[in-house]
Each structure stands twice: as C-alpha cells, then as structure tokens.
Design an enzyme around this catalytic site. Structure first.
Site, PDB file in Angstrom:
ATOM      1  N   SER A  27      40.213  17.697  32.563  1.00 17.00           N
ATOM      2  CA  SER A  27      39.076  18.325  33.237  1.00 17.00           C
ATOM      3  C   SER A  27      38.174  17.275  33.903  1.00 17.00           C
ATOM      4  CB  SER A  27      38.248  19.122  32.225  1.00 17.00           C
ATOM      5  OG  SER A  27      37.048  19.556  32.839  1.00 17.00           O
ATOM      6  N   LYS A  83      36.827  32.713  27.311  1.00 21.16           N
ATOM      7  CA  LYS A  83      35.678  33.220  28.089  1.00 21.16           C
ATOM      8  C   LYS A  83      35.265  34.641  27.694  1.00 21.16           C
ATOM      9  CE  LYS A  83      36.334  30.422  32.262  1.00 21.16           C
ATOM     10  NZ  LYS A  83      36.514  30.438  33.715  1.00 21.16           N
ATOM     11  N   ASP A 119      30.837  30.718  37.264  1.00 16.09           N
ATOM     12  CA  ASP A 119      31.978  30.792  38.200  1.00 16.09           C
ATOM     13  C   ASP A 119      31.610  31.689  39.378  1.00 16.09           C
ATOM     14  OD1 ASP A 119      33.695  29.197  36.695  1.00 16.09           O
ATOM     15  OD2 ASP A 119      34.495  30.891  35.562  1.00 16.09           O
ATOM     16  N   ALA A 144      43.669  39.609  40.480  1.00 13.32           N
ATOM     17  CA  ALA A 144      42.573  40.307  39.791  1.00 13.32           C
ATOM     18  C   ALA A 144      42.521  39.884  38.328  1.00 13.32           C
ATOM     19  CB  ALA A 144      42.779  41.817  39.916  1.00 13.32           C
ATOM     20  N   GLY A 145      42.815  38.601  38.060  1.00 16.88           N
ATOM     21  CA  GLY A 145      42.734  38.075  36.692  1.00 16.88           C
ATOM     22  C   GLY A 145      41.327  37.581  36.405  1.00 16.88           C
ATOM     23  N   ALA A 147      39.615  34.780  36.932  1.00 18.00           N
ATOM     24  CA  ALA A 147      38.848  34.179  38.025  1.00 18.00           C
ATOM     25  C   ALA A 147      38.610  35.198  39.139  1.00 18.00           C
ATOM     26  CB  ALA A 147      39.580  32.957  38.569  1.00 18.00           C
ATOM     27  N   TYR A 239      42.965  24.338  42.679  1.00 15.35           N
ATOM     28  CA  TYR A 239      42.575  22.982  43.106  1.00 15.35           C
ATOM     29  C   TYR A 239      43.487  21.870  42.580  1.00 15.35           C
ATOM     30  CZ  TYR A 239      39.929  22.954  38.700  1.00 15.35           C
ATOM     31  OH  TYR A 239      39.551  23.044  37.386  1.00 15.35           O
ATOM     32  N   GLY A 260      39.535  24.923  46.751  1.00 11.99           N
ATOM     33  CA  GLY A 260      39.156  25.310  45.387  1.00 11.99           C
ATOM     34  C   GLY A 260      38.117  24.406  44.765  1.00 11.99           C
TER      35      GLY A 260
HETATM   36  P1  NAD Z   1      44.896  34.860  35.371  1.00 15.08           P
HETATM   37  O1  NAD Z   1      46.260  34.604  34.813  1.00 15.08           O
HETATM   38  O2  NAD Z   1      43.839  35.447  34.500  1.00 15.08           O
HETATM   39  O3  NAD Z   1      45.038  35.861  36.640  1.00 15.08           O
HETATM   40  C1  NAD Z   1      45.944  35.667  37.693  1.00 15.08           C
HETATM   41  C2  NAD Z   1      46.226  37.022  38.343  1.00 15.08           C
HETATM   42  O4  NAD Z   1      47.048  36.816  39.491  1.00 15.08           O
HETATM   43  C3  NAD Z   1      46.969  38.002  37.431  1.00 15.08           C
HETATM   44  O5  NAD Z   1      46.314  39.251  37.436  1.00 15.08           O
HETATM   45  C4  NAD Z   1      48.369  38.079  38.057  1.00 15.08           C
HETATM   46  O6  NAD Z   1      48.971  39.355  37.868  1.00 15.08           O
HETATM   47  C5  NAD Z   1      48.069  37.799  39.508  1.00 15.08           C
HETATM   48  N1  NAD Z   1      49.192  37.254  40.273  1.00 15.08           N
HETATM   49  C6  NAD Z   1      50.027  36.252  39.914  1.00 15.08           C
HETATM   50  N2  NAD Z   1      50.892  35.998  40.911  1.00 15.08           N
HETATM   51  C7  NAD Z   1      50.600  36.862  41.915  1.00 15.08           C
HETATM   52  C8  NAD Z   1      51.130  37.066  43.214  1.00 15.08           C
HETATM   53  N3  NAD Z   1      52.150  36.337  43.681  1.00 15.08           N
HETATM   54  N4  NAD Z   1      50.576  38.024  43.979  1.00 15.08           N
HETATM   55  C9  NAD Z   1      49.527  38.772  43.518  1.00 15.08           C
HETATM   56  N5  NAD Z   1      48.983  38.623  42.287  1.00 15.08           N
HETATM   57  C10 NAD Z   1      49.513  37.666  41.506  1.00 15.08           C
HETATM   58  O7  NAD Z   1      44.436  33.493  36.000  1.00 15.08           O
HETATM   59  P2  NAD Z   1      42.929  33.062  36.392  1.00 15.08           P
HETATM   60  O8  NAD Z   1      42.245  32.513  35.218  1.00 15.08           O
HETATM   61  O9  NAD Z   1      42.321  34.202  37.112  1.00 15.08           O
HETATM   62  O10 NAD Z   1      43.183  31.835  37.378  1.00 15.08           O
HETATM   63  C11 NAD Z   1      43.865  31.984  38.612  1.00 15.08           C
HETATM   64  C12 NAD Z   1      43.883  30.647  39.339  1.00 15.08           C
HETATM   65  O11 NAD Z   1      42.554  30.263  39.663  1.00 15.08           O
HETATM   66  C13 NAD Z   1      44.458  29.494  38.512  1.00 15.08           C
HETATM   67  O12 NAD Z   1      45.334  28.762  39.326  1.00 15.08           O
HETATM   68  C14 NAD Z   1      43.269  28.631  38.174  1.00 15.08           C
HETATM   69  O13 NAD Z   1      43.605  27.278  38.138  1.00 15.08           O
HETATM   70  C15 NAD Z   1      42.345  28.898  39.346  1.00 15.08           C
HETATM   71  N6  NAD Z   1      40.915  28.745  38.973  1.00 15.08           N
HETATM   72  C16 NAD Z   1      40.134  27.937  39.742  1.00 15.08           C
HETATM   73  C17 NAD Z   1      38.791  27.795  39.454  1.00 15.08           C
HETATM   74  C18 NAD Z   1      37.922  26.898  40.285  1.00 15.08           C
HETATM   75  O14 NAD Z   1      36.819  26.539  39.836  1.00 15.08           O
HETATM   76  N7  NAD Z   1      38.323  26.536  41.501  1.00 15.08           N
HETATM   77  C19 NAD Z   1      38.223  28.490  38.367  1.00 15.08           C
HETATM   78  C20 NAD Z   1      39.049  29.318  37.599  1.00 15.08           C
HETATM   79  C21 NAD Z   1      40.409  29.445  37.919  1.00 15.08           C
END
Ligand code: NAD
Length: 294
Positions: A27, A83, A119, A144-145, A147, A239, A260
């Site tokens: 991190s 979280k 966030d 829709a996860g 983040a 990122y 990102g």
């Molecule tokens: P998560 O696993 O909770 O959610 C990801 C979602 O994407 C899921 O609902 C999944 O079904 C969906 N998904 C996966 N592949 C897909 C596709 N090809 N098409 C459509 N939907 C798809 O993950 P998260 O915690 O939400 O994180 C997602 C990304 O965001 C990660 O790569 C993480 O590194 C990045 N992130 C960046 C920051 C930042 O500060 N820039 C912060 C948090 C997360």
C-alpha cells in the site's frame, strides 16, 4: 509484528494511525500520510496491520480495534475485506458511509468511534478536477462491487443525472441502481444488460471502470474497446497499472481520461484531514503516490 514507519518529524503533535486489511504490504497510503505529516511539521506513525500476517492469527477485527483505540490511535483506514464488517464496531456513521454501506476510515474521538467513507469523496474530487466541465447527463458505470457503490454515489454528487450500471452479476447492478436512487433521488439509475444496445440507443457521455478488469493480473477491458468514441470521457479506478488497456485505447481515440490514482490520492487527502483536523495538500500527496512509479 506489524510494519512500522516513523515520520520522525517534529514535535508539536504525535499522531498514530494505521491501515487494517489483508494483503496490504504494497500500500502507498502509509507513505502519503507520513510525508504529508512531515511536511506539516507533525510527528506521525502510520502502521500497517496486515491480518494475513501470522502475528494476527488469533486476533479478531474487534480485538484489534479495541487494542489500537486503547493505545491512543487517532484513527484507522480500513480496507479489503473489512469495510462492511467494521460497521458493527462503530458508534456513528457519516452520511456518505451510511449511503454506501461501507467504511474506509475510522476516527477515534472522545471515547467514540466514527465511521467515514472517503472513497466516495475521493473519487468525486478527482473527477471534478479533471472532468468538471464535461457533459454529465448520462454516465455508464462498469462494476457494482464495493468500489462501484462509492463511485455511483460520487458520480451523482458530481452532477450525473442518469446512471447506467453494468455488471456481469446483474443482481448486483440491479441492487445498486435501487440503492443509489434511494440515497440520491435526483438521479435516474438503471441496470443495463447489453452494452452494444446501450451505446447504439442511448450513448453515455462518459464511462467509469470499477471492475478489476485491466489490473496486471486481469488484463483486458470490461468495456469493449470497439464501442469507444472520441466524445466520451473515460475514467478507470484500477491503478495497478496506472495506464490500463481501456485508458490507453481511450487516449488513442482522443478521449479525456482520468486515472485510478485520483481516487487513491483523494481518499487519503480526506482521511488525513479527518485524522489530524488539518487540511492536506493534494499535490504533495499525489507526488508521494507518483514517486512509487519512478
Ligand atoms: P469487487 O470484487 O467488490 O467488485 C467488482 C465487481 O465487478 C463485481 O460486482 C463483479 O461482478 C464485477 N465485474 C468483474 N468483471 C466484470 C466485467 N468484465 N464486466 C462487468 N462487471 C464485472 O471489487 P472492488 O473492491 O469493487 O474493486 C474493483 C477494482 O477497483 C479493483 O481493481 C480495485 O483495485 C479497484 N479499486 C481502486 C480504488 C482506488 O482508490 N483507485 C479503490 C478501491 C478499489
């Protein structure tokens, strides 16, 4: 034991903070906080509490929070996978944390624990600075996860009036569309099952990738590159790497892009302010973040 890095700076105020999560050894957040504190003449220790470390094998999240609060921590950042779980351990939630249903920053104050979601503000602030003057009638959110929920609310706070949400798990995109309309009734949100049809019938002004697609370990793009047009603005929250396949293709077509790092830096800016009660310098924190890539 936990990784510790000291800010050995000045002497006026001693701040102890940290990050709780799993797999967090790389991190950049500790460095951003400590360099900012040092620049402001504060003495700060930002410690990593990686629950994957065998030292924490018998420690629950509740036990760790009790211990760190008793040790005099000012607060904590919370990341994957805690979280949501952390919410039951807190006294109060900010409006953004309650809307999103997740907390990434905990502040210990006067014997109480307050939960925040920086966030959401972090994405919104990066977005406003980069895309403030772009058309924002209709945006497409991919993912829709965890983040994605914060990004959906942030987009509406930035002026998006109609939000289309695409996720390979359609239950998630449908649930998020309902959640965001409940919390931000000024917006129309819908789950979309077919990206080709959306772009043909009602093309979005811009798109945001909040899926993990594009990460070094998951190459590719959740949004088909053939559907990109030069009128769209394109943001990615991945990122690692900073330039994803989606952002590279978008830049080649002349689209405006947002990396990102924006969300990652501004969530830390807001958390610093919550921990210390002082404003942070976003440019300085971004310079620390960017220094990792040089
Ligand atoms: P998560 O696993 O909770 O959610 C990801 C979602 O994407 C899921 O609902 C999944 O079904 C969906 N998904 C996966 N592949 C897909 C596709 N090809 N098409 C459509 N939907 C798809 O993950 P998260 O915690 O939400 O994180 C997602 C990304 O965001 C990660 O790569 C993480 O590194 C990045 N992130 C960046 C920051 C930042 O500060 N820039 C912060 C948090 C997360």
């Amino acid at each position: 034991m936990h990784a510790q890095q000291d800010c050995n700076a000045a002497k006026t105020q001693q701040i102890e903070v940290g990050l709780v999560g799993r797999g967090i050894s790389k991190s950049r957040t500790p460095s951003m906080h400590m360099a900012e504190a040092r620049a402001q003449g504060l003495s700060c220790a930002y410690r990593l509490h990686d629950m994957d470390d065998p030292t924490y094998a018998n420690m629950s999240l509740a036990g760790l929070l009790d211990r760190l609060e008793a040790e005099g921590y000012a607060g904590l950042n919370i990341t994957f996978p805690y979280k949501i779980e952390v919410i039951d351990l807190l006294a109060e939630l900010s409006p953004n944390a309650s809307a999103v249903g997740a907390v990434n920053t905990v502040v210990f104050r006067d014997g109480k624990r307050y939960g925040h979601n920086t966030d959401l503000w972090g994405f919104a602030e990066g977005f406003r600075r980069e895309f403030g003057t772009e058309p924002q009638d209709h945006a497409l959110l991919l993912g829709a996860g965890g983040a994605g929920v914060a990004v959906a609310h942030a987009l509406i706070d930035c002026g998006v009036k109609r939000l289309s949400i695409y996720d390979t798990d359609q239950n998630r995109s449908t649930a998020l569309a309902r959640q965001v309309m409940r919390n931000r009734p000024q917006c129309m949100a819908q789950s979309v099952p077919d990206l080709d049809a959306l772009v043909a019938q009602d093309p979005p002004d811009g798109i945001v990738n909040a899926t993990p697609m594009g990460m070094a370990k998951l190459p590719g793009s959740a949004f088909p590159i053939r559907l990109l047009t030069s009128q769209m603005w394109v943001a990615d929250i991945v990122y690692f790497p900073l330039e994803t396949e989606l952002l590279r293709a978008a830049a080649e077509r002349g689209c405006r892009t947002l990396k990102g790092s924006g969300m990652a830096v501004f969530q830390a800016v807001r958390a610093f302010e919550l921990f210390t009660g002082r404003p942070a310098d976003p440019n300085r924190m971004k310079a620390t973040f960017d220094a990792f890539d040089q």
